[in-house]
Design an enzyme around this catalytic site. Structure first.
Site, PDB file in Angstrom:
ATOM      1  N   LEU A 179       0.817  -1.221   0.000  1.00 29.65           N
ATOM      2  CA  LEU A 179       0.000   0.000   0.000  1.00 29.65           C
ATOM      3  C   LEU A 179       0.850   1.271   0.000  1.00 29.65           C
ATOM      4  CD1 LEU A 179      -2.917  -1.028   2.408  1.00 29.65           C
ATOM      5  CD2 LEU A 179      -2.907  -1.019  -0.092  1.00 29.65           C
ATOM      6  N   ASP A 190      -0.058  -9.606  -5.002  1.00 31.56           N
ATOM      7  CA  ASP A 190       1.242  -8.919  -4.886  1.00 31.56           C
ATOM      8  C   ASP A 190       1.164  -7.551  -5.566  1.00 31.56           C
ATOM      9  OD1 ASP A 190       3.792  -8.209  -4.273  1.00 31.56           O
ATOM     10  OD2 ASP A 190       4.775  -9.807  -5.395  1.00 31.56           O
ATOM     11  N   HIS A 206       3.907   1.289  -8.744  1.00 30.88           N
ATOM     12  CA  HIS A 206       5.101   2.109  -8.967  1.00 30.88           C
ATOM     13  C   HIS A 206       4.712   3.307  -9.815  1.00 30.88           C
ATOM     14  CE1 HIS A 206       8.029  -0.420  -7.039  1.00 30.88           C
ATOM     15  NE2 HIS A 206       7.601  -1.482  -7.695  1.00 30.88           N
TER      16      HIS A 206
HETATM   17  O1  DOR Z   1       7.988  -7.264  -7.782  1.00 31.61           O
HETATM   18  C1  DOR Z   1       7.999  -7.031  -6.589  1.00 31.61           C
HETATM   19  N1  DOR Z   1       7.669  -5.826  -6.103  1.00 31.61           N
HETATM   20  N2  DOR Z   1       8.342  -7.991  -5.728  1.00 31.61           N
HETATM   21  C2  DOR Z   1       8.506  -7.763  -4.412  1.00 31.61           C
HETATM   22  O2  DOR Z   1       8.811  -8.683  -3.696  1.00 31.61           O
HETATM   23  C3  DOR Z   1       8.367  -6.398  -3.880  1.00 31.61           C
HETATM   24  C4  DOR Z   1       7.451  -5.610  -4.721  1.00 31.61           C
HETATM   25  C5  DOR Z   1       7.472  -4.146  -4.407  1.00 31.61           C
HETATM   26  O3  DOR Z   1       7.402  -3.789  -3.226  1.00 31.61           O
HETATM   27  O4  DOR Z   1       7.523  -3.338  -5.344  1.00 31.61           O
END
Ligand code: DOR
Length: 438
Positions: free
Chosen positions: A76, A318, A322
């Site tokens: 988050l 997951d 970004h």
């Molecule tokens: O691809 C990923 N992004 N794998 C992770 O384990 C962490 C995550 C992130 O926090 O961006």
């Protein structure tokens, strides 16, 4: 009963509650934020419904009515990277994806390795459109060097510990973490990736990485880490949960360990049961950069086989938002991660259910009852008296994933433009409609 006896009726849907082994057409009655009744006497429902304001009756005919979905693995980003996501926007994305509960990983800034940060997240979450449970860090700042105050984290509300994003490389630290976790009745969630084998990796090590000239992480980096953590769980008698399983070898190791009675559980993500590393060379879409990386066709097939035979207990997104400018770079410069809260359900239906791997009850179990059981969360069922967290799904609705429709603050999905089947109609949190597809 008078009309005041119920606040909301969800009528005419096919109710699926894997926790109760229930799967038939029924009406769900909500009162004071709780499930008051699940009734198959539809003629009686009509009488109640006629007395209620129209907005308090949801016509779910043709739809599925399931316990609010639970995503046990999301990022988050708050505190620290509110430009990518906040607890509020992440929970709006959750609601749009049918999730009423999310568990957030501790790799925020600061890391959730202390009571104050757990309390901060929980207090921010009070206003959110989903229940938020916190996963605390295993080690201080998730650096892998010194155990966090695990008892304090649990006291503040953490439901598990994980250094997700990083493997707890030191086996002695992992052993101690498992021992503490056992004392507090929580699992340790393992990001299984041997750092020495995966150092500098941009993608999976394979024919594709050789072809593209990008450094790869070999599948054995995951397998070794999974096997080690299984052995430590066996040795300590503790519970380990393997996050985002991506390799055939890890699936086999978990299957074998379960057969031996070791307390291991596991999750898989939609991208790892859908995409292979062959996708990367097509356009170098940086939204395909993820950790663990996309693997080979054989790995995808084995992850699916693990989901089918119960080796893999849960489906988790997951969700890793970004910022656009971070992903708008060369493939090897982009941070790993993709958003998943709003596409998980559609991918489960399109990739697993429509292809005949899972039926709805199995899929819903992996997104409700199983994560609830592993993390000892409330919910995951429509049992009478439980909180009215409910997801209504149109199983046949076709839709196209669109960047402009995401509730998430970030748009880093490799599935933009994909045509999916299965969409959330309506998400209900403690009796309150928090999302409605219009
Ligand atoms: O691809 C990923 N992004 N794998 C992770 O384990 C962490 C995550 C992130 O926090 O961006």
């Amino acid at each position: 009963m008078s009309k005041a006896d119920y606040d909301l009726i969800i009528s005419g849907g096919r109710v699926i509650d894997p926790a109760l082994g229930f799967g038939k057409e029924a009406d769900v009655f909500v009162k004071d934020g709780k499930i008051a009744q699940v009734s198959t006497e539809t003629d009686k429902t009509e009488k109640y419904a006629a007395k209620m304001p129209p907005e308090c009756v949801i016509d779910a005919s043709g739809s599925l009515v399931v316990p609010g979905l639970i995503d046990m693995h999301v990022h988050l980003r708050e505190p620290g990277r509110e430009d990518k996501e906040t607890i509020i926007t992440g929970c709006q994305a959750a609601a749009a994806g049918g999730f009423t509960t999310v568990c957030c990983m501790p790799n925020t800034d600061p890391v959730i390795d202390n009571q104050e940060t757990v309390k901060f997240v929980l207090s921010r979450a009070e206003e959110a459109d989903a229940n938020v449970f916190v996963i605390g860090a295993v080690t201080k700042m998730s650096k892998g060097e010194e155990l966090a105050e695990i008892g304090d984290l649990v006291k503040a509300g953490a439901v598990a510990i994980s250094d997700d994003g990083h493997f707890v490389q030191n086996p002695d630290i992992m052993r101690r973490a498992l021992e503490y976790a056992r004392m507090f009745g929580i699992p340790v969630i393992s990001h299984a990736e041997d750092k020495y084998l995966s150092a500098g990796a941009i993608m999976n090590e394979s024919f594709q990485s050789t072809r593209l000239g990008l450094k790869g992480s070999p599948s054995v980096a995951e397998v070794i880490a999974v096997v080690r953590d299984i052995k430590l769980a066996e040795f300590t008698g503790s519970r380990v949960h393997i996050a985002h399983v991506s390799t055939a070898g890890a699936v086999k190791a978990i299957r074998d360990a379960k057969a031996e009675g070791i307390h291991v559980t596991a999750e898989a993500t939609p991208h790892h049961f859908t995409l292979t590393d062959e996708e990367i060379g097509k356009e170098f879409n940086t939204n395909l950069r993820v950790n663990p990386p996309l693997r080979t066709k054989r790995d995808v097939e084995e992850v699916i086989r693990g989901l089918v035979d119960g080796t893999i207990d849960c489906i988790a997104s997951d969700h890793a938002p970004h910022a656009e400018e971070e992903k708008d770079v060369e493939f090897d410069q982009a941070p790993p991660g993709l958003i998943g809260l709003e596409t998980t359900l559609g991918l489960v239906k399109t990739q697993l259910i429509d292809k005949g791997y899972l039926n709805w009850a199995d899929a819903i179990r992996k997104m409700t009852y199983n994560p609830a059981r592993i993390l000892k969360l409330p919910g995951g069922t429509l049992e009478i008296g439980s909180t009215a967290d409910i997801t209504v799904i149109d199983p046949e609705k076709r839709w196209t994933v669109s960047e402009t429709k995401f509730r998430s603050k970030s748009k880093n999905s490799p599935f933009i433009g994909w045509k999916l089947k299965g969409k959330v109609d309506c998400t209900i949190l403690a009796g309150r409609v928090v999302y409605q597809n219009k």
